[in-house]
Design a protein around this motif. Sequence first.
Motif, short mmCIF file in Angstrom:
data_model
loop_
_atom_site.label_atom_id
_atom_site.label_comp_id
_atom_site.label_asym_id
_atom_site.label_seq_id
_atom_site.Cartn_x
_atom_site.Cartn_y
_atom_site.Cartn_z
N GLN A 1 22.39 -40.55 9.68
CA GLN A 1 20.94 -40.40 9.68
C GLN A 1 20.24 -41.77 9.67
O GLN A 1 19.13 -41.91 10.16
N PHE A 2 20.87 -42.74 9.05
CA PHE A 2 20.22 -44.04 8.85
C PHE A 2 20.25 -44.92 10.08
O PHE A 2 19.38 -45.74 10.29
N GLU A 3 21.31 -44.78 10.87
CA GLU A 3 21.55 -45.75 11.93
C GLU A 3 20.51 -45.65 13.03
O GLU A 3 20.19 -44.58 13.51
N ARG A 4 20.04 -46.81 13.44
CA ARG A 4 19.10 -46.84 14.56
C ARG A 4 19.85 -47.20 15.82
O ARG A 4 20.79 -47.98 15.80
N VAL A 5 19.40 -46.60 16.92
CA VAL A 5 20.00 -46.93 18.21
C VAL A 5 19.48 -48.31 18.60
O VAL A 5 18.27 -48.51 18.67
N PRO A 6 20.37 -49.28 18.84
CA PRO A 6 19.91 -50.63 19.16
C PRO A 6 19.03 -50.61 20.41
O PRO A 6 19.38 -49.98 21.40
N GLY A 7 17.88 -51.25 20.31
CA GLY A 7 17.00 -51.34 21.47
C GLY A 7 16.12 -50.14 21.67
O GLY A 7 15.14 -50.20 22.40
N ALA A 8 16.42 -48.99 21.03
CA ALA A 8 15.58 -47.81 21.20
C ALA A 8 14.33 -47.93 20.34
O ALA A 8 14.29 -48.69 19.38
N SER A 9 13.32 -47.19 20.71
CA SER A 9 12.04 -47.32 20.01
C SER A 9 11.95 -46.38 18.83
O SER A 9 10.96 -46.34 18.15
N ASP A 10 13.02 -45.63 18.57
CA ASP A 10 12.85 -44.53 17.61
C ASP A 10 12.64 -44.99 16.18
O ASP A 10 12.27 -44.22 15.33
N GLY A 11 12.87 -46.27 15.91
CA GLY A 11 12.67 -46.72 14.54
C GLY A 11 11.28 -47.28 14.29
O GLY A 11 10.88 -47.47 13.15
N GLN A 12 10.53 -47.51 15.36
CA GLN A 12 9.28 -48.24 15.19
C GLN A 12 8.20 -47.47 14.45
O GLN A 12 7.33 -48.05 13.83
N ASP A 13 8.28 -46.14 14.55
CA ASP A 13 7.21 -45.35 13.93
C ASP A 13 7.56 -44.93 12.51
O ASP A 13 6.91 -44.08 11.93
N ILE A 14 8.61 -45.50 11.93
CA ILE A 14 9.00 -45.10 10.58
C ILE A 14 7.90 -45.42 9.58
O ILE A 14 7.46 -44.56 8.84
N ALA A 15 7.46 -46.61 9.57
CA ALA A 15 6.39 -46.98 8.65
C ALA A 15 5.65 -48.17 9.24
O ALA A 15 6.26 -49.01 9.91
N PRO A 16 4.35 -48.22 9.02
CA PRO A 16 3.60 -49.33 9.61
C PRO A 16 4.06 -50.69 9.10
O PRO A 16 4.05 -51.67 9.82
N ASP A 17 4.50 -50.72 7.84
CA ASP A 17 4.82 -52.02 7.25
C ASP A 17 6.34 -52.23 7.18
O ASP A 17 6.84 -52.92 6.30
N GLU A 18 7.05 -51.61 8.08
CA GLU A 18 8.50 -51.66 7.96
C GLU A 18 9.02 -53.09 8.12
O GLU A 18 8.72 -53.77 9.09
N ASP A 19 9.81 -53.49 7.18
CA ASP A 19 10.42 -54.82 7.28
C ASP A 19 11.80 -54.69 7.91
O ASP A 19 12.23 -53.61 8.29
N ALA A 20 12.48 -55.79 8.02
CA ALA A 20 13.76 -55.79 8.71
C ALA A 20 14.80 -54.97 7.95
O ALA A 20 15.73 -54.45 8.53
N ASN A 21 14.61 -54.84 6.66
CA ASN A 21 15.62 -54.18 5.85
C ASN A 21 15.01 -53.12 4.94
O ASN A 21 14.91 -53.31 3.73
N PRO A 22 14.61 -51.99 5.51
CA PRO A 22 13.96 -50.98 4.68
C PRO A 22 14.97 -50.30 3.76
O PRO A 22 16.17 -50.35 4.00
N THR A 23 14.46 -49.67 2.73
CA THR A 23 15.34 -48.99 1.79
C THR A 23 15.92 -47.74 2.44
O THR A 23 15.20 -46.92 2.99
N ARG A 24 17.25 -47.64 2.40
CA ARG A 24 17.90 -46.41 2.88
C ARG A 24 18.73 -45.89 1.73
O ARG A 24 19.62 -46.57 1.24
N VAL A 25 18.40 -44.66 1.32
CA VAL A 25 18.95 -44.16 0.07
C VAL A 25 19.91 -43.00 0.31
O VAL A 25 19.58 -42.03 0.99
N LEU A 26 21.10 -43.13 -0.27
CA LEU A 26 22.08 -42.05 -0.25
C LEU A 26 22.06 -41.39 -1.63
O LEU A 26 22.29 -42.05 -2.63
N LEU A 27 21.73 -40.10 -1.66
CA LEU A 27 21.71 -39.38 -2.93
C LEU A 27 22.96 -38.52 -3.01
O LEU A 27 23.21 -37.70 -2.13
N LEU A 28 23.75 -38.71 -4.05
CA LEU A 28 25.01 -37.97 -4.16
C LEU A 28 25.00 -37.09 -5.40
O LEU A 28 24.76 -37.57 -6.51
#
Lengths: 349, 278
Positions: free
Chosen positions: B154-181
């Motif tokens: 779920q976390f992985e972004r397709v390199p070069g694809a635009s699908d990550g750009q709309d995640i958050a307006p202030d998205e930094d290079a290393n956003p929090t990705r949380v695995l809940l177990l």
Amino acid sequence: MREATATLPALHPVSAGDLRRRIWLVQVGFGALAVAACIGAPLVGPTTISLRQVFDTTIPFGQNVDAQIFFIARLPRAFAGALVGGSLAAAGVVLQALLRNPLATPFTLGVSAGASLGAMLVITLGVPLTLLGSAAVPVASFAGALGALAIVYFLATMRRQGLSTLVLLLAGVTLNSLFSAIILFVQYLADPSQTLQSVRWVMGNLDVGSYRPLVWALGPMGLAFVAFARLPRALNLLTLGADSAAVRGIDVLRTQRVAFLSASLATGAAVAVGGPIGFIGIIVPHLVRLLVGADHRLVLPASIGLGAAFLVVCDVAARTVLSPMELPVGVITAMLGGPFFLWLLVRNR
Amino acid sequence: MLHAEHVSFSYDARPVLHDIDVSVPTGGLVGVLGPNGSGKTTLLKLLAGLLPPATGHITLDDLDITAMDRRMLARRIAVVPQETELAFDYSVLEIVLMGRYPHLQTFELEGPADLEIARRTLAATGTAHLEQRTFRTLSGGEKQRVVMASALAQFERVPGASDGQDIAPDEDANPTRVLLLDEPTSSLDLSFQLATATLIAELNRTYRTTAVVCTHDLNFAAGLCRDLVLLRDGRVVASGPTDEVLTPDTIGAVYDVEADVHRHETTQHLTVVPLARL
């Protein structure tokens, strides 16, 4: 290492392009099967006709007896079988995924019992027959299906904000028993000829007589199939469980709602046309899963095609096996399908 | 950072969580401990966005998760449930590809990039050799790893694809990705428990995957987690770095059990030995 059992491992997609090709193959292959059944079925009957003469455009239609038998007398019945079979098989697939239960059928949630009750009341009371003519029974059964759908849906959504699949299942099963009891009560009070007619209706009959009932059924069925087209990937995720689907981005409530309403609509329309023909909705999806795996993007189109072809073929058997006597098609589906299904189960386990 | 602030929750009329404050730093590894019925699983569901808090807010990098689009949230928060039971026979690869759902449009099929990602997460969880197996035929430990691979996909972004750009307006290079177990070790034997702990630690170290682990196993949590949250009756009894929180006093307060806590010589982890019920 243990080997995979129920599905055939080699048929699972090994690459993404492979999946695209397999979806295409399934749609074309099973679609062609349904079309072949629809063209082949009208050729079989007491009067032998030739396919070449049916499509011979040099003879005017008015003088082409073969074409008249094909298009007017027999093709509507084949189409009825295809529409009913495809709808019931698709509804079975959708409800099995929604309830996460491989034993669910299109009739599990009470829709067919509602349809039967509607049909039964019209047959027995006879009054509205004069109002609607020959359409009275299908219209009443479709109304009964919608009534049952509304009751079950209302019960399943009235507590909490979600849609409880457990309540859905329990309400459906209870409604089935309740409606069956009312049907028996009505039959008990009816005179024997009406009882015979209603018993015949329950056994299923695809002799629609003309294209008109099919045109009517196409409305709700078309609506359901538009919904089905959007569902498969969401159904895949729903089988992981509601929470697991939701955390992967599925709008679970909306998916459940669409799945329930579209499957019920398709079932209601199918039952209105052909009566509650059993077994298609459970045997076809299982057979298809053995052939193509579990991915609903393959299972749903394959089930529609195979369900359509299977019921058309069963109906040919129903009207030819003891010709000129006609057998109820529901009896044929169970008698042909049951042993075959059991053989498949034993062979693959 | 994943942050729950003054969060309360009730099932119907039964209150389950009261005024919870939990913050999980980006790259953090947090254990949630507590007896049965203390609200661990409910807290996990709230953090996953599966339940809306009755009061308070849950934010992911300062965005309220209840206001976030489900699919956008799914690219940032994934859950590994205690058990995954399937009604139908999907292959392992199909299960992992289901993790790509939040990245695909309605009629879009998984492309070569998604397949590549699925294979990468299978490799990361040590399950690449199971790819073509039927999920239902796997052992409990194997199933859990495959579900973890699906969650990571779920976390992985397709390199070069635009699908990550709309995640958050202030998205930094290393956003929090949380695995809940949820109870990752409850159905596993000792060897798989150890393997699971190693895997979670490795994912946390290598990919900076933030992890929140609900568990009954104090020693598992002590060895794995940098921070702990101790719950009892829906309230936070103690929270903070593992070494500070895991004391005989707090264990007594949470579990009504007298325990000996000492540092293990080889691992240097705290070790809890229950002695008697209080």
